[in-house]
Enzyme design. Structure first.
Site, PDB file in Angstrom:
ATOM      1  N   ALA A 179       0.857  -1.186   0.000  1.00  0.00           N
ATOM      2  CA  ALA A 179       0.000   0.000   0.000  1.00  0.00           C
ATOM      3  C   ALA A 179       0.890   1.231   0.000  1.00  0.00           C
ATOM      4  O   ALA A 179       2.072   1.155   0.340  1.00  0.00           O
ATOM      5  CB  ALA A 179      -0.871  -0.010   1.251  1.00  0.00           C
ATOM      6  N   GLY A 193       0.481  -5.176   0.725  1.00  0.00           N
ATOM      7  CA  GLY A 193      -0.600  -5.165  -0.254  1.00  0.00           C
ATOM      8  C   GLY A 193      -0.177  -5.757  -1.593  1.00  0.00           C
ATOM      9  O   GLY A 193      -1.019  -6.251  -2.349  1.00  0.00           O
ATOM     10  N   GLU A 244      -0.596  -9.376  -1.180  1.00  0.00           N
ATOM     11  CA  GLU A 244      -2.038  -9.641  -1.063  1.00  0.00           C
ATOM     12  C   GLU A 244      -2.701  -9.619  -2.440  1.00  0.00           C
ATOM     13  O   GLU A 244      -3.560 -10.435  -2.745  1.00  0.00           O
ATOM     14  CB  GLU A 244      -2.670  -8.607  -0.124  1.00  0.00           C
ATOM     15  CG  GLU A 244      -2.152  -8.777   1.301  1.00  0.00           C
ATOM     16  CD  GLU A 244      -2.630  -7.689   2.240  1.00  0.00           C
ATOM     17  OE1 GLU A 244      -2.187  -6.533   2.054  1.00  0.00           O
ATOM     18  OE2 GLU A 244      -3.422  -7.974   3.137  1.00  0.00           O
ATOM     19  N   GLU A 255       3.659  -5.732   7.476  1.00  0.00           N
ATOM     20  CA  GLU A 255       2.780  -4.712   8.082  1.00  0.00           C
ATOM     21  C   GLU A 255       3.075  -4.449   9.550  1.00  0.00           C
ATOM     22  O   GLU A 255       2.946  -3.312  10.013  1.00  0.00           O
ATOM     23  CB  GLU A 255       1.307  -5.117   7.911  1.00  0.00           C
ATOM     24  CG  GLU A 255       0.753  -4.879   6.503  1.00  0.00           C
ATOM     25  CD  GLU A 255       0.996  -6.035   5.554  1.00  0.00           C
ATOM     26  OE1 GLU A 255       1.816  -6.925   5.877  1.00  0.00           O
ATOM     27  OE2 GLU A 255       0.378  -6.052   4.479  1.00  0.00           O
TER      28      GLU A 255
END
Ligand code: 3H9
Length: 717
Positions: A63, A107, A110, A130
């Site tokens: 992210a 992310g 993911e 994270e």
């Protein structure tokens, strides 16, 4: 179509390329672009399969942390909810192959796990880091990763935050195939092959065989929580991610995803995430030196000379050799040189033993280090790093010698931890080439390097030292030339205050325990024992000449020194040692402290944990403010990075200056005034701290304002 995502069709395969340099983060526009491309691929009659790949040096590294930062400070919606995007990938009627090179992190991984297949370059890495930002995966990673690799392996990746290599990822079932050579072409061929074989799509969310049940996972979840408490002491996110994994095991996929989202939102609203996100950007900001642009020329470093084969010199030689730099390692006598080389070999052997290095790599690195008793060959060195005993006249002598033999553009560096760079530079005919490069012990382990700028150090020399630090995989922080620079200058009052606390009623172990419970890696007295009390004693003698009448000095250190209790090296110091390294409370020392205090007329009392923390940390923060105000550090965030990477300060508290902001500068200032009244001059508030309190400001705001003044754009905070 988003500018950040490109779509093309090659031999019946739709290729979606994320192009958001430098690390292809999922910034605004990227998820939208991928979603649009997936739609095109699904609808395109000529498209039989899809490849999702990153342009440039890496696949998606996660992210956009800037967005997370905004959310953590309540200034924006944060990272987007990727649920619909991931569902559209997983539901795509055509097989989606994700092609990974560089790092698929957070992310990014993911996103990859929503694809039907994952192929990778041999050097690709995948991880869910994270927790390093005080959050948990927020794009269904806590639900998909356990389905692919199993609960235990997923917990290990989540809690450690460490990335795994491609072959390990294949072994665990995270990647399907490693592609040698051209990844894009290989992925397209693989995608075509999958489409032609026509098997059913493998949706990660439907996989349950590796998940097990709540009962079968009970012990694994418990062990995970225990490990999280151990390796992520005092932190919240590593425990919360295990709650999310528990949800993956117990609940249907969609419900598990909702649970994950709730947890991530809570984490993002917490102090831990704000501090760790600050630490992330602080560590990256240090490489930006005001007044020295990215374009500044740097000297290329192929060969280095290191003077002194003691602990520091050999550590520095190893770090240079690790980066492929040839090292001439000079000592004055053969026995010391042999000892130095033996310690190099021992350190490398231990790395081989831990499988961090192959035996072949070890021999290659050792071969790069050329031991010698003369300056022979030093004329060809691009940098010479002096790492002799911490003594000014010796250092000046060495610099006088190298001045005669070094080539004109050779960078002359000193590893001094406290001495005046300008005085050392004065021993040469080229002070503009002299810079401090202060490594921390053990140099091959510690990430921090203070780059010390002298009054006349050339900009190119500073840029070279900063670039070298990066090449050596260190965090280089530019500091000014003051006594102890930044780290040790703040350490001195901290150490002194800890000693006053024991004179007034605490024991060394009480002080250390309070600091440890606060989150500092090791208590100050245990640190002193590790470094050696003889060093502290020498510093004390040296600072005595700076004392003013009436100044208080610590009393116990000298007595321990006289009793030859020099710490771990003599088996006893503030503590005693049976195995050479585990501190054991020593009643003898406690009795010595009590008598010393009594003789000095110091009334002893019971001191609270809170007071221990306040006195140890606020004195350090006050000194940090002084350093910042005097311009010896560029930013408060630089001080934070120094303390996190070099002094065991907990990153989840953001570093001492960030921590000060979270406590509130006016509260700290009030306490400093009280301590000033009680304990005298050492507690004189720093002018910058006074100013910030008066202006109701924070250190973060101070940094942002300075950044804006210099670059015209607001800083990350
Ligand atoms: C996440 O993904 C949450 C999800 O679960 C939820 C999804 C909805 N964002 O480190 P470098 C910048 S959490 C924004 O020097 P390297 C960095 O600030 C995220 N910016 O390069 C720097 O900028 P500047 C999980 C980022 O080659 C520049 O890129 N992912 C991001 O030494 C170069 O960085 C992570 O935690 C980002 N995600 O190392 C990965 N990443 O030049 C974090 C980097 O202006 N990133 N920047 O100072 C890294 O670990 C390293 O940057 C990486 C490259 C290994 C990728």
């Amino acid at each position: 179509m988003s500018e950040l995502v490109k779509f093309s069709v090659e031999s019946g395969v739709g290729v979606i390329t994320v192009e958001n340099p430098p690390v292809n983060a999922l910034s605004p526009g990227v998820p939208e672009g991928i979603a649009e491309s997936i739609g095109q691929a699904a609808d395109g009659a000529s498209v039989r399969a899809v490849v999702l790949i990153g342009a440039g040096r890496t696949f998606v590294a996660g992210a956009d942390i800037k967005q997370l930062e905004e959310q953590a400070h309540g200034r924006g919606p944060g990272a987007p909810n990727l649920h619909q995007l991931l569902k559209s990938i997983e539901d795509c009627p055509k097989p989606v192959v994700v092609a990974i090179h560089g790092t698929a992190l957070g992310g990014g991984l993911e996103l990859a796990m929503a694809g039907h297949y994952r192929v990778a370059s041999p050097d690709a890495q995948a991880g869910q880091p994270e927790v390093n930002l005080g959050i948990i995966p927020g794009a269904e990673g806590s639900q998909r990763l356990p389905r692919l690799v199993g609960v235990a392996a997923a917990i290990e990746m989540f809690v450690s935050g460490k990335a795994i290599g491609a072959s390990e990822a294949v072994r665990l079932g995270l990647f399907d195939k490693i592609i040698e050579g051209d990844l894009r072409a290989g992925a397209v061929a693989f995608a075509r092959h999958v489409a032609e074989s026509g098997g059913p799509h493998r949706r990660t969310r439907d996989k349950t065989e590796k998940l097990g049940s709540p009962e079968s996972n009970a012990a694994i979840l418990d062990a995970g929580r225990e490990r999280a408490r151990k390796i992520r002491r005092n932190m919240i996110a590593p425990l919360r991610v295990i709650d999310a994994v528990e949800a993956a095991v117990a609940l249907p996929f969609e419900e598990g995803c909702r649970r994950e989202r709730e947890i991530v939102e809570k984490c993002l609203a917490g102090e831990e995430a704000r501090a760790l996100i600050h630490a992330f950007f602080a560590e990256r900001a240090v490489s930006k030196v005001r007044g020295i642009s990215k374009e500044t020329r740097t000297h290329s470093i192929r060969m280095a000379g290191v003077i002194g084969a003691g602990t520091m010199g050999t550590g520095i030689a190893m770090v240079l050799a690790n980066a492929g730099i040839t090292v001439l390692l000079k000592e004055t006598d053969q026995a010391a040189l042999d000892r130095g080389l033996a310690s190099v070999r021992k350190n490398y052997e231990s790395a081989v033993h831990k499988a961090r290095l192959t035996a072949h790599e070890m021999e290659e690195r050792i071969a790069l280090i050329q031991p010698q008793l003369t300056y022979s060959g030093f004329g060809g060195a691009d940098i010479i790093i002096e790492a002799v005993f911490e003594n000014m006249s010796l250092k000046k002598q060495v610099f006088g010698e190298i001045d005669k033999i070094a080539k004109g553009d050779c960078v002359l560096a000193t590893n001094t931890s406290t001495l005046d760079i300008d005085e050392i530079a004065g021993a040469t005919s080229r002070p503009h080439m002299v810079v401090g490069i202060h490594f921390f012990s053990p140099a091959h382990v510690m990430r921090l390097v203070e780059v010390v700028r002298g009054a006349r150090t050339d900009k190119e020399v500073i840029a070279t030292a900063m670039a070298l630090a990066k090449r050596l995989r260190k965090v280089g922080v530019l500091v000014g030339n003051c006594r102890g620079f930044v780290g040790n200058r703040m350490m001195l009052p901290y150490m002194r205050e800890a000693q006053f606390l024991v004179e007034e009623g605490s024991t060394p172990s009480q002080v250390d325990q309070a600091l440890y419970d606060f989150g500092i890696a090791m208590g100050i007295f245990a640190v002193d024992d590790m470094g050696g009390l003889d060093l502290g004693w020498r510093v004390l003698q040296d600072t005595k000449r700076l004392l003013k009448p009436g100044d208080r000095t610590p009393l116990v250190l000298e007595k321990l020194y006289d009793a030859h209790r020099w710490g771990q090296k003599t088996g006893a110091g503030w503590y005693r040692y049976e195995d050479g390294r585990t501190p054991i409370r020593d009643p003898e020392v406690e009795a010595l402290i009590e008598t010393t205090a009594e003789q000095a007329g110091i009334a002893r009392r019971s001191i609270s944990k809170e007071e221990i923390i306040e006195r140890c940390l606020y004195v350090m923060i006050n000194e940090g403010s002084r350093i910042l105000g005097e311009g010896f550090a560029q930013r408060a965030a630089d001080i934070d990075t120094i303390y996190i990477t070099g002094y065991g300060f907990p990153a989840y508290r953001g570093g001492p200056m960030w921590y000060a902001d979270t406590v509130g500068l006016s509260k700290i200032y009030e306490r400093i005034l009280e301590f000033h009244r009680e304990h005298g001059e050492y507690w004189t508030p720093a002018p910058l701290l006074e100013r910030l309190v008066r202006d109701r400001q924070t250190f973060a705001a101070f940094d942002a304002a300075n950044e804006q003044a210099v670059t015209g754009s607001p800083e990350s905070q």
